[in-house]
Design a protein around this motif. Structure first.
Motif, PDB file in Angstrom:
ATOM      1  N   ASP A  97       0.611  -1.392  -0.141  1.00 24.01           N
ATOM      2  CA  ASP A  97       0.173  -0.162   0.380  1.00 24.01           C
ATOM      3  C   ASP A  97       0.771   0.933   0.276  1.00 24.01           C
ATOM      4  OD1 ASP A  97      -2.022  -0.925   0.540  1.00 24.01           O
ATOM      5  OD2 ASP A  97      -1.961  -2.029   2.127  1.00 24.01           O
ATOM      6  N   LEU A  98       0.558   2.257  -0.604  1.00 23.15           N
ATOM      7  CA  LEU A  98       1.300   3.392  -0.741  1.00 23.15           C
ATOM      8  C   LEU A  98       0.780   4.415  -0.341  1.00 23.15           C
ATOM      9  CD1 LEU A  98       2.467   3.715  -4.588  1.00 23.15           C
ATOM     10  CD2 LEU A  98       3.332   2.547  -2.409  1.00 23.15           C
ATOM     11  N   PRO A  99       1.074   5.654   0.387  1.00 25.03           N
ATOM     12  CA  PRO A  99       0.556   6.669   1.527  1.00 25.03           C
ATOM     13  C   PRO A  99      -0.560   7.926   0.282  1.00 25.03           C
ATOM     14  CG  PRO A  99       2.894   7.166   0.713  1.00 25.03           C
ATOM     15  CD  PRO A  99       2.709   5.861   0.538  1.00 25.03           C
ATOM     16  N   ALA A 100      -0.673   8.584   1.141  1.00 27.43           N
ATOM     17  CA  ALA A 100      -1.713   9.619   0.615  1.00 27.43           C
ATOM     18  C   ALA A 100      -1.099  10.852  -0.004  1.00 27.43           C
ATOM     19  CB  ALA A 100      -2.480  10.086   1.189  1.00 27.43           C
ATOM     20  N   PRO A 101      -1.189  11.398  -1.304  1.00 29.04           N
ATOM     21  CA  PRO A 101      -0.443  12.172  -1.870  1.00 29.04           C
ATOM     22  C   PRO A 101      -0.074  13.403  -1.074  1.00 29.04           C
ATOM     23  CG  PRO A 101      -2.518  11.550  -3.192  1.00 29.04           C
ATOM     24  CD  PRO A 101      -2.609  11.159  -1.879  1.00 29.04           C
ATOM     25  N   GLN A 102       1.045  13.152  -1.092  1.00 33.45           N
ATOM     26  CA  GLN A 102       1.702  14.944  -0.416  1.00 33.45           C
ATOM     27  C   GLN A 102       1.632  14.477   0.923  1.00 33.45           C
ATOM     28  OE1 GLN A 102       3.278  17.332  -1.920  1.00 33.45           O
ATOM     29  NE2 GLN A 102       2.876  16.120  -3.867  1.00 33.45           N
ATOM     30  N   GLN A 103       1.353  13.503   1.638  1.00 37.02           N
ATOM     31  CA  GLN A 103       1.753  12.965   2.574  1.00 37.02           C
ATOM     32  C   GLN A 103       2.872  12.694   4.073  1.00 37.02           C
ATOM     33  OE1 GLN A 103      -0.008   9.315   3.884  1.00 37.02           O
ATOM     34  NE2 GLN A 103      -0.077   9.645   6.251  1.00 37.02           N
ATOM     35  N   MET A 104       3.369  14.118   4.548  1.00 42.86           N
ATOM     36  CA  MET A 104       4.596  14.333   5.171  1.00 42.86           C
ATOM     37  C   MET A 104       4.545  13.377   6.523  1.00 42.86           C
ATOM     38  SD  MET A 104       6.222  17.542   3.721  1.00 42.86           S
ATOM     39  CE  MET A 104       7.746  16.715   3.919  1.00 42.86           C
ATOM     40  N   LEU A 105       5.887  12.914   6.960  1.00 45.01           N
ATOM     41  CA  LEU A 105       4.703  11.846   8.326  1.00 45.01           C
ATOM     42  C   LEU A 105       5.727  13.127   9.858  1.00 45.01           C
ATOM     43  CD1 LEU A 105       6.282   8.364   7.457  1.00 45.01           C
ATOM     44  CD2 LEU A 105       3.544   8.930   8.150  1.00 45.01           C
ATOM     45  N   PRO A 106       4.637  12.748  11.012  1.00 45.53           N
ATOM     46  CA  PRO A 106       5.616  13.646  11.924  1.00 45.53           C
ATOM     47  C   PRO A 106       6.980  13.720  12.584  1.00 45.53           C
ATOM     48  CG  PRO A 106       3.885  12.569  12.828  1.00 45.53           C
ATOM     49  CD  PRO A 106       3.798  12.171  11.391  1.00 45.53           C
ATOM     50  N   HIS A 107       7.364  14.609  13.270  1.00 50.02           N
ATOM     51  CA  HIS A 107       8.775  13.729  13.540  1.00 50.02           C
ATOM     52  C   HIS A 107       8.859  13.325  14.979  1.00 50.02           C
ATOM     53  CE1 HIS A 107      12.830  15.029  14.706  1.00 50.02           C
ATOM     54  NE2 HIS A 107      12.646  15.156  15.480  1.00 50.02           N
ATOM     55  N   ASP A 108      10.034  12.088  14.650  1.00 48.36           N
ATOM     56  CA  ASP A 108      10.157  10.933  15.606  1.00 48.36           C
ATOM     57  C   ASP A 108       8.907   9.549  15.137  1.00 48.36           C
ATOM     58  OD1 ASP A 108      12.315  11.229  16.806  1.00 48.36           O
ATOM     59  OD2 ASP A 108      11.709  12.469  18.722  1.00 48.36           O
ATOM     60  N   PHE A 109       8.112   9.680  14.148  1.00 49.56           N
ATOM     61  CA  PHE A 109       7.338   8.459  14.268  1.00 49.56           C
ATOM     62  C   PHE A 109       8.254   7.526  13.260  1.00 49.56           C
ATOM     63  CE2 PHE A 109       4.658   6.335  11.696  1.00 49.56           C
ATOM     64  CZ  PHE A 109       3.303   6.183  11.803  1.00 49.56           C
ATOM     65  N   ILE A 110       7.363   6.525  14.150  1.00 50.97           N
ATOM     66  CA  ILE A 110       8.064   5.157  14.683  1.00 50.97           C
ATOM     67  C   ILE A 110       7.582   3.949  12.573  1.00 50.97           C
ATOM     68  CG2 ILE A 110       9.043   2.701  14.828  1.00 50.97           C
ATOM     69  CD1 ILE A 110       8.787   4.066  17.851  1.00 50.97           C
ATOM     70  N   CYS A 111       8.570   4.143  11.654  1.00 48.56           N
ATOM     71  CA  CYS A 111       8.504   3.171  10.413  1.00 48.56           C
ATOM     72  C   CYS A 111       9.630   1.882  11.002  1.00 48.56           C
ATOM     73  CB  CYS A 111       9.153   3.818   9.629  1.00 48.56           C
ATOM     74  SG  CYS A 111       7.742   5.493   8.976  1.00 48.56           S
ATOM     75  N   TYR A 112      10.013   1.901   9.432  1.00 48.47           N
ATOM     76  CA  TYR A 112      10.722   0.188   9.713  1.00 48.47           C
ATOM     77  C   TYR A 112      11.486   0.123   8.510  1.00 48.47           C
ATOM     78  CZ  TYR A 112       8.408  -1.206  14.469  1.00 48.47           C
ATOM     79  OH  TYR A 112       8.009  -0.967  14.890  1.00 48.47           O
ATOM     80  N   ILE A 113      12.933  -0.239   8.495  1.00 44.41           N
ATOM     81  CA  ILE A 113      13.487  -0.025   7.544  1.00 44.41           C
ATOM     82  C   ILE A 113      14.109  -1.801   7.291  1.00 44.41           C
ATOM     83  CG2 ILE A 113      15.681   0.376   9.099  1.00 44.41           C
ATOM     84  CD1 ILE A 113      16.750   1.396   6.057  1.00 44.41           C
ATOM     85  N   THR A 114      13.808  -2.060   6.112  1.00 44.18           N
ATOM     86  CA  THR A 114      14.259  -3.654   6.107  1.00 44.18           C
ATOM     87  C   THR A 114      15.154  -3.647   4.503  1.00 44.18           C
ATOM     88  OG1 THR A 114      12.027  -3.978   4.728  1.00 44.18           O
ATOM     89  CG2 THR A 114      11.912  -4.645   6.238  1.00 44.18           C
ATOM     90  N   GLY A 115      16.115  -4.790   4.739  1.00 44.64           N
ATOM     91  CA  GLY A 115      16.909  -5.073   3.614  1.00 44.64           C
ATOM     92  C   GLY A 115      17.751  -5.995   4.307  1.00 44.64           C
ATOM     93  N   TRP A 116      18.837  -6.453   2.998  1.00 45.02           N
ATOM     94  CA  TRP A 116      19.656  -7.632   2.974  1.00 45.02           C
ATOM     95  C   TRP A 116      21.354  -6.701   3.008  1.00 45.02           C
ATOM     96  CZ3 TRP A 116      15.316  -8.549  -0.194  1.00 45.02           C
ATOM     97  CH2 TRP A 116      14.703  -9.898   0.898  1.00 45.02           C
ATOM     98  N   GLY A 117      20.901  -5.505   3.207  1.00 49.07           N
ATOM     99  CA  GLY A 117      22.341  -4.292   3.211  1.00 49.07           C
ATOM    100  C   GLY A 117      22.995  -4.713   4.327  1.00 49.07           C
ATOM    101  N   LEU A 118      24.182  -4.549   4.574  1.00 44.10           N
ATOM    102  CA  LEU A 118      25.124  -3.804   5.410  1.00 44.10           C
ATOM    103  C   LEU A 118      24.842  -4.373   6.842  1.00 44.10           C
ATOM    104  CD1 LEU A 118      28.608  -2.735   3.970  1.00 44.10           C
ATOM    105  CD2 LEU A 118      27.899  -5.271   3.671  1.00 44.10           C
ATOM    106  N   MET A 119      25.515  -5.134   7.482  1.00 41.99           N
ATOM    107  CA  MET A 119      25.007  -5.108   8.746  1.00 41.99           C
ATOM    108  C   MET A 119      26.041  -4.116   9.764  1.00 41.99           C
ATOM    109  SD  MET A 119      23.634  -8.480   9.596  1.00 41.99           S
ATOM    110  CE  MET A 119      26.188  -9.923   9.757  1.00 41.99           C
ATOM    111  N   ASP A 120      26.944  -3.919   9.640  1.00 42.63           N
ATOM    112  CA  ASP A 120      28.079  -2.578  10.282  1.00 42.63           C
ATOM    113  C   ASP A 120      29.253  -2.598   9.294  1.00 42.63           C
ATOM    114  OD1 ASP A 120      30.439  -5.131  10.011  1.00 42.63           O
ATOM    115  OD2 ASP A 120      29.265  -6.037  11.395  1.00 42.63           O
ATOM    116  N   TYR A 121      30.007  -1.634   9.882  1.00 41.48           N
ATOM    117  CA  TYR A 121      31.060  -0.818   8.996  1.00 41.48           C
ATOM    118  C   TYR A 121      32.061  -1.849   8.668  1.00 41.48           C
ATOM    119  CZ  TYR A 121      34.150   2.271   7.331  1.00 41.48           C
ATOM    120  OH  TYR A 121      35.032   3.336   6.516  1.00 41.48           O
ATOM    121  N   SER A 122      31.994  -3.240   8.921  1.00 46.03           N
ATOM    122  CA  SER A 122      33.363  -4.014   8.308  1.00 46.03           C
ATOM    123  C   SER A 122      32.586  -4.960   7.144  1.00 46.03           C
ATOM    124  CB  SER A 122      33.692  -5.091   9.736  1.00 46.03           C
ATOM    125  OG  SER A 122      33.063  -5.998  10.401  1.00 46.03           O
TER     126      SER A 122
END
Length: 268
Positions: A138-163
């Protein structure tokens, strides 16, 4: 290994395509996602050496049975899309591997991350079928902006640390939105944080990193999980820096273009 870094003003590097020696390229500060949870997350994979072995390069979001949303800076060449992916190194039985037929990069993408428009839509050669392990976002409403400190979730298979540790299993982390009025302050991202972007993180603990690019920022708004962002860039060097949050393309600003491209299911 192929390394692609895009720098602007020496500060940003795209959380961008590059391969480690392993067949993949995590979300920093995250943990293993529950299987079959973030079902709109896809893995964008490339056969760098034309030898039939695919490498995870970027994330993406399933927005229609025929269409994937990802970052423009992820677009390099020919890809396959894997939906229903969980463990990159094992065949889970939930995956569908689909060829990409056509790619539309936003017409105002210049290759400069600081100018925004880091978004692309891929059309699949065959539609994704519902095997119980996939879902259209599902996608957000047009032009919608989220308030400061709103908690979202990031997902992925990217690097876990600087090493350069890479995960087999999809990672997830809660990440707090940093509103534009804060993110655009000089000690944060300053003038390169545009209103067409969402900033999240910047606490020095949780961030996206290389290999997360193009993937979703999922937020529970208006009664549903919606994808509000596409991972675009972060600080060069260590990904989880204080006051340098992960920056996403703000999906709510690009809906008209997304729908114009993805409504064209049948080529004329």
């Amino acid at each position: 290994s192929v390394y692609v870094h895009m720098y602007t003003k020496g500060l940003i590097c795209a959380e961008a395509p590059f391969n480690h020696n392993v067949h993949n390229e995590r979300v920093i500060g995250g943990h293993d996602a529950k299987p079959n949870t973030w079902r709109w997350q896809i893995s964008l994979q490339m056969d760098s050496y034309n030898d039939g072995s695919y490498y995870h390069l970027c994330g993406g979001t399933l927005i229609d049975s025929f269409f994937i949303m990802t970052a423009a800076h992820c677009i390099l060449s020919q890809y396959r899309v894997v939906v229903g992916e969980y463990n990159l190194y094992e065949y889970d039985g939930s995956e569908q591997f689909i060829r990409v037929e056509k790619i539309d990069v936003h017409p105002q993408w210049t290759g400069d991350l600081a100018k925004g428009n880091d978004i692309a839509i891929m059309k699949l050669a065959n539609p994704v079928y519902d095997n119980g392990y996939v879902a259209v976002a599902d996608l957000p409403a047009p032009q919608q902006m989220l308030p400061h400190d709103f908690i979202c979730y990031i997902t992925g298979w990217g690097l876990m640390d600087y090493s350069g540790s890479v995960p087999a299993v999809l990672q997830v982390a809660p990440i707090n939105v940093v509103e534009h009025s804060v993110c655009s302050q000089p000690e944060w991202w300053g003038s390169i944080a545009l209103r067409s972007m969402v900033c999240a993180g910047g606490d020095g603990i949780i961030s996206g990193c290389q290999g997360d690019s193009g993937g979703p920022l999922s937020c529970y708004t208006d009664g549903a999980w919606r994808v509000h962002g596409v991972v675009s860039y972060g600080p060069s060097g260590m990904c989880n820096q204080v006051t340098k949050p992960t920056v996403f393309t703000r999906v709510s600003f690009f809906l008209e273009w997304i729908f114009s491209v993805s409504s064209n299911t049948i080529d004329p």
